[in-house]
Design a protein around this motif. Structure first.
Motif: not given
Length: 353
Positions: A76-82, A111-123
């Motif tokens: 997905w091309c929205g890495a900067a948005l996340l 897309n796993v790196p995108l969501m894991l970075r988001a999840a660990t940042s949120a945690a």
């Protein structure tokens, strides 16, 4: 702290639908979903729009992205948005972060790196009891990285570091290195009994191919702060040097880097570079590291190439014992031509013939 069963009961489709409704209320029904599927600059324009959203909408955007990426089988091309949203101090709730971790298992590797970075940042925005509630989900995500074979070893190492840091912060026991190669299995007993090894290992993993001055300064500080830090470096480096390359041929006589494989390569590369700041102690000083560093380089194809090249570069910095080891390697190395060229360049830079 919420137990795993109670937390699991809160992760529902209705929870995702509530976030979708909030995003639709901000942008208009279906606007976000239509936009982020496109590969042109629409996602870039949406990035600016989302930046102006309030914090609750921003949280919902991350959740909706995670839900949508479960059906997105491409990068997905929205890495900067996340990334923009990860940097914001958003009001995350435990159940919302649990959703992010639940999404990971359904994602395409890209897309796993995108969501894991988001999840660990949120945690990281939660209080400690809530982070402790996430331990089972973070442990499952850590174990799941082993099957993500299309991720690069660098991506897996960085994601492991994020998850290990989260688990350690939550007070959970976590292995600091990967147990999938010979060095990992040899080093784990040493690291499990070492006090304060977590920050040191995390820093070792962040070493560049040629580390910066700031990295060396931080490494020296961590070695000083870690009880018996120089001894620990000496012991786990000795474990890296203890491999036998003759053990690593398969039935077809193909060699693979199985003593220090790609999943531990970044840690061991940093470990080797850290020897440069060990000082002049007669027992655990920098020059005493030359023999094991030489042994690691001599393992050649049993060790990830990044580790071999770091060992060669470090030998050039370890005084006369390192130069002697480089001369020995030049006589004996049968590795790729670029490895031989690197040895010659290090010797030329040291001023020795």
């Amino acid at each position: 702290m919420i137990d795993a069963a109670a937390l699991d009961a809160t992760v529902t489709d209705a929870a995702v639908a509530a976030h979708q409704a909030r995003v639709d209320g901000f942008l208009g029904t279906g606007v976000f979903r239509k936009t982020i599927w496109r590969y042109d600059n629409a996602v870039g324009r949406m990035r600016g729009t989302v930046a102006a959203a309030d914090d609750e909408v921003a949280v919902s955007v991350v959740v909706v992205v995670g839900d949508m990426l479960r059906s997105w089988r491409a990068d997905w091309c929205g890495a900067a948005l996340l990334a923009d949203l990860n940097r914001r101090a958003l009001p995350w709730q435990l159940t919302d972060v649990a959703l992010l971790f639940r999404f990971v298992d359904d994602l395409d590797d890209a897309n796993v790196p995108l969501m894991l970075r988001a999840a660990t940042s949120a945690a990281g925005r939660l209080d400690r009891p809530d982070r402790q509630s996430l331990v089972p989900l973070a442990q499952a995500a850590l174990a799941g990285l082993n099957r993500r074979r299309s991720l690069t070893s660098t991506e897996r190492s960085r994601l492991r570091a994020l998850l290990r840091a989260l688990l350690a912060d939550a007070g959970a026991e976590v292995d600091l290195v990967h147990a999938g190669d010979g060095w990992g299995r040899a080093a784990l007993p040493l690291l499990r009994t070492a006090i304060g090894a977590g920050p040191l290992v995390a820093h070792l993993e962040r070493a560049a191919p040629t580390p910066t001055t700031a990295w060396f300064t931080r490494a020296a500080g961590l070695l000083q702060a870690t009880p018996d830090g120089p001894r620990l470096v000496h012991d786990i480096l000795a474990a890296a040097a203890g491999g036998d390359p003759s053990d690593f041929a398969d039935a077809a006589e193909n060699f693979e880097p199985r003593w220090v494989g790609p999943d531990n390569a970044l840690v061991v590369r940093g470990l080797i570079w850290s020897t440069c700041v060990l000082g002049t102690d007669r027992e655990f000083g920098a020059e005493t590291a030359a023999p094991p560093v030489h042994s690691v380089a001599a393992l050649r194809r049993a060790v990830d190439e990044r580790v071999v090249h770091a060992a060669i570069a470090v030998l050039a910095r370890l005084g006369q014992p390192g130069n002697d080891a480089l001369h020995e390697l030049r006589r004996s190395v049968e590795g790729p031509p670029r490895t031989a060229r690197l040895i010659a360049r290090m010797l030329a830079g040291s001023g020795t013939p």
